[in-house]
Design a protein around this motif. Structure first.
Motif, short mmCIF file in Angstrom:
data_model
loop_
_atom_site.label_atom_id
_atom_site.label_comp_id
_atom_site.label_asym_id
_atom_site.label_seq_id
_atom_site.Cartn_x
_atom_site.Cartn_y
_atom_site.Cartn_z
N UNK A 149 -6.59 1.07 -5.31
CA UNK A 149 -7.19 1.73 -6.47
C UNK A 149 -6.75 1.00 -7.73
N UNK A 150 -7.52 1.17 -8.80
CA UNK A 150 -7.14 0.61 -10.09
C UNK A 150 -6.37 1.69 -10.87
N UNK A 151 -5.12 1.41 -11.17
CA UNK A 151 -4.30 2.32 -11.96
C UNK A 151 -4.41 1.89 -13.42
N UNK A 152 -5.13 2.68 -14.22
CA UNK A 152 -5.40 2.27 -15.60
C UNK A 152 -4.17 2.44 -16.49
N UNK A 153 -3.23 3.31 -16.10
CA UNK A 153 -2.00 3.45 -16.88
C UNK A 153 -1.18 2.17 -16.81
N UNK A 154 -1.02 1.66 -15.58
CA UNK A 154 -0.28 0.42 -15.38
C UNK A 154 -1.14 -0.81 -15.65
N UNK A 155 -2.46 -0.61 -15.66
CA UNK A 155 -3.44 -1.69 -15.64
C UNK A 155 -3.07 -2.66 -14.52
N UNK A 156 -3.10 -2.11 -13.32
CA UNK A 156 -2.71 -2.86 -12.13
C UNK A 156 -3.38 -2.23 -10.92
N UNK A 157 -3.26 -2.88 -9.78
CA UNK A 157 -3.78 -2.35 -8.53
C UNK A 157 -2.66 -1.72 -7.73
N UNK A 158 -2.95 -0.56 -7.16
CA UNK A 158 -2.00 0.12 -6.28
C UNK A 158 -2.59 0.13 -4.88
N UNK A 159 -1.79 -0.27 -3.88
CA UNK A 159 -2.27 -0.35 -2.49
C UNK A 159 -1.22 0.22 -1.55
N UNK A 160 -1.64 0.80 -0.43
CA UNK A 160 -0.67 1.14 0.61
C UNK A 160 -0.14 -0.14 1.24
N UNK A 161 1.13 -0.14 1.59
CA UNK A 161 1.72 -1.38 2.11
C UNK A 161 1.84 -1.39 3.63
N UNK A 162 1.65 -0.24 4.27
CA UNK A 162 1.70 -0.19 5.73
C UNK A 162 0.51 0.59 6.26
N UNK A 163 0.20 0.38 7.54
CA UNK A 163 -0.87 1.15 8.17
C UNK A 163 -0.56 2.65 8.12
N UNK A 164 0.71 3.00 8.26
CA UNK A 164 1.09 4.42 8.28
C UNK A 164 0.80 5.10 6.95
N UNK A 165 0.95 4.36 5.85
CA UNK A 165 0.72 4.93 4.52
C UNK A 165 -0.76 5.09 4.19
N UNK A 166 -1.61 4.32 4.85
CA UNK A 166 -3.01 4.21 4.43
C UNK A 166 -3.81 5.51 4.53
N UNK A 167 -3.79 6.25 5.64
CA UNK A 167 -4.66 7.43 5.74
C UNK A 167 -4.45 8.44 4.61
N UNK A 168 -3.19 8.75 4.28
CA UNK A 168 -2.92 9.70 3.20
C UNK A 168 -3.37 9.13 1.85
N UNK A 169 -3.08 7.85 1.62
CA UNK A 169 -3.49 7.19 0.38
C UNK A 169 -5.01 7.27 0.20
N UNK A 170 -5.74 6.94 1.25
CA UNK A 170 -7.20 6.94 1.18
C UNK A 170 -7.75 8.34 0.98
N UNK A 171 -7.14 9.33 1.64
CA UNK A 171 -7.59 10.72 1.48
C UNK A 171 -7.34 11.23 0.07
N UNK A 172 -6.25 10.78 -0.54
CA UNK A 172 -5.90 11.24 -1.89
C UNK A 172 -6.74 10.58 -2.98
N UNK A 173 -7.40 9.47 -2.65
CA UNK A 173 -8.15 8.70 -3.67
C UNK A 173 -9.57 8.39 -3.21
N UNK A 174 -10.22 9.35 -2.58
CA UNK A 174 -11.52 9.11 -1.95
C UNK A 174 -12.53 8.43 -2.87
N UNK A 175 -12.59 8.87 -4.12
CA UNK A 175 -13.63 8.37 -5.02
C UNK A 175 -13.16 7.20 -5.89
N UNK A 176 -11.93 6.74 -5.69
CA UNK A 176 -11.41 5.63 -6.51
C UNK A 176 -11.13 4.36 -5.71
N UNK A 177 -11.28 4.42 -4.40
CA UNK A 177 -10.92 3.27 -3.56
C UNK A 177 -11.90 2.12 -3.75
#
Length: 335
Positions: A149-177
């Motif tokens: 996702x694009x984090x506009x506060x940091x003006x940077x990209x935020x990504x999950x770093x492991x497969x285990x982190x990805x499902x929750x990350x994607x569910x929390x940011x459905x419309x921003x991925x």
């Protein structure tokens, strides 16, 4: 490609777009992996390879190695990732394709990946882009990319770093991925709304830009965790990359920010990018890599001036950029 029987009579057409630039052997391996795909009989996949001005020898290797059902397009000049892939995107738009799959030539596609991504996207009418999980070539447990996702506060990209982190990350940011261009499936209907890749960028950040445009127009991007593509991504010290990398990353980051950062986050935006760019240049100077440092500074100048296209690095850095170096050093020494 292996076809699976299906009762559905509708045929979905996918154009597989692979760009070659001085990597014909990898391109042939990539094509072979795509041809090993297992597809339902309702899915038609056509492969179109664009040689992006990489010379006669490369073209001859491709001509002798590509199967007859793979179309080879000879682009006489290197127009970058954006220009080369746009040749196939325009082809998909004008030939009634439903999807176009942008695929790096240094990838190997799992047999079920294409069908799984199409299946996931087809279930959501507003899903304009999709991507398999991108794993490190030969090390499938290492994540190269599984959404960001694009984090506009940091003006940077935020990504999950492991497969285990990805499902929750994607569910929390459905419309921003958004998804990277390494293995990017695009719905043609979405491209008709948001347009093709931005050719000013040449290479790098064009996928960030496409993702932001899709989001702005109400399209979603889906990362399909059950589908995998292996990628021979750069796995060394970033500071050993070529000068053009530093130029393009600097310039295109500025293009992207000036185009997409929302109004509430734009205060001091240009100053932030001037500072970031000069800090990187100083690091490179300190390592004795003056050519890369100058490439950064040229990228800064061209980014702020809006000059796009292919990198032209054999020219002097503008005086105003050189004059800012001591100011940047003094400012950062106090922080």
């Amino acid at each position: 490609m292996v076809k699976l029987n299906s009762q559905d009579a509708h045929m979905t057409k996918v154009l597989i777009s692979i760009l070659n630039w001085k990597g014909a052997d990898k391109t042939l391996d990539c094509v072979e992996s795509v041809r090993n795909s297992i597809l339902p009989d309702t899915l038609q996949c056509d492969i179109r390879v664009v040689d992006n001005g990489s010379g006669t020898t490369q073209v001859e290797i491709l001509k002798s190695g590509l199967p007859p059902d793979v179309e080879l397009v000879e682009n006489p000049v290197n127009t970058g990732f954006t220009g080369g892939q746009n040749l196939n995107i325009h082809h998909a738009l004008s030939h009634d394709y439903d999807y176009v799959f942008l695929l790096n030539n240094d990838t190997i596609v799992d047999p079920g990946a294409i069908a799984e991504v199409i299946h996931a996207m087809s279930r959501d009418p507003r899903c304009g882009a999709g991507s398999p999980v991108i794993a490190r070539m030969g090390h499938r447990d290492i994540v190269d990319f599984c959404g960001g996702i694009h984090d506009w506060t940091l003006i940077d990209t935020v990504r999950p770093v492991t497969f285990a982190d990805a499902p929750r990350f994607l569910a929390d940011h459905t419309d921003q991925v958004w998804a990277v261009g390494t293995a990017l499936m695009l719905k043609v209907a979405a491209l008709r709304e948001v347009g093709v890749l931005d050719e000013r960028m040449f290479a790098y950040y064009e996928d960030d830009d496409m993702g932001a445009r899709l989001i702005a127009d109400g399209w979603r991007t889906r990362i399909v965790m059950s589908a995998v593509v292996e990628h021979a991504c750069f796995d060394g010290d970033m500071y050993q990359r070529q000068p053009y990398f530093f130029y393009l990353m600097t310039r295109n980051a500025i293009f992207f920010a000036l185009k997409h950062v929302p109004p509430g986050y734009r205060k001091g935006l240009r100053l932030r990018y001037i500072d970031r760019s000069l800090v990187m240049a100083e690091k490179l100077f300190a390592q004795g890599q003056a050519d890369k440092a100058r490439a950064c500074m040229l990228g800064l100048a061209d980014g702020l001036a809006g000059r796009g296209g292919a990198p032209v690095l054999d020219r002097p850095v503008p005086l105003w950029v050189r004059a800012l170096r001591p100011l940047s050093r003094a400012w950062n020494a106090r922080r």
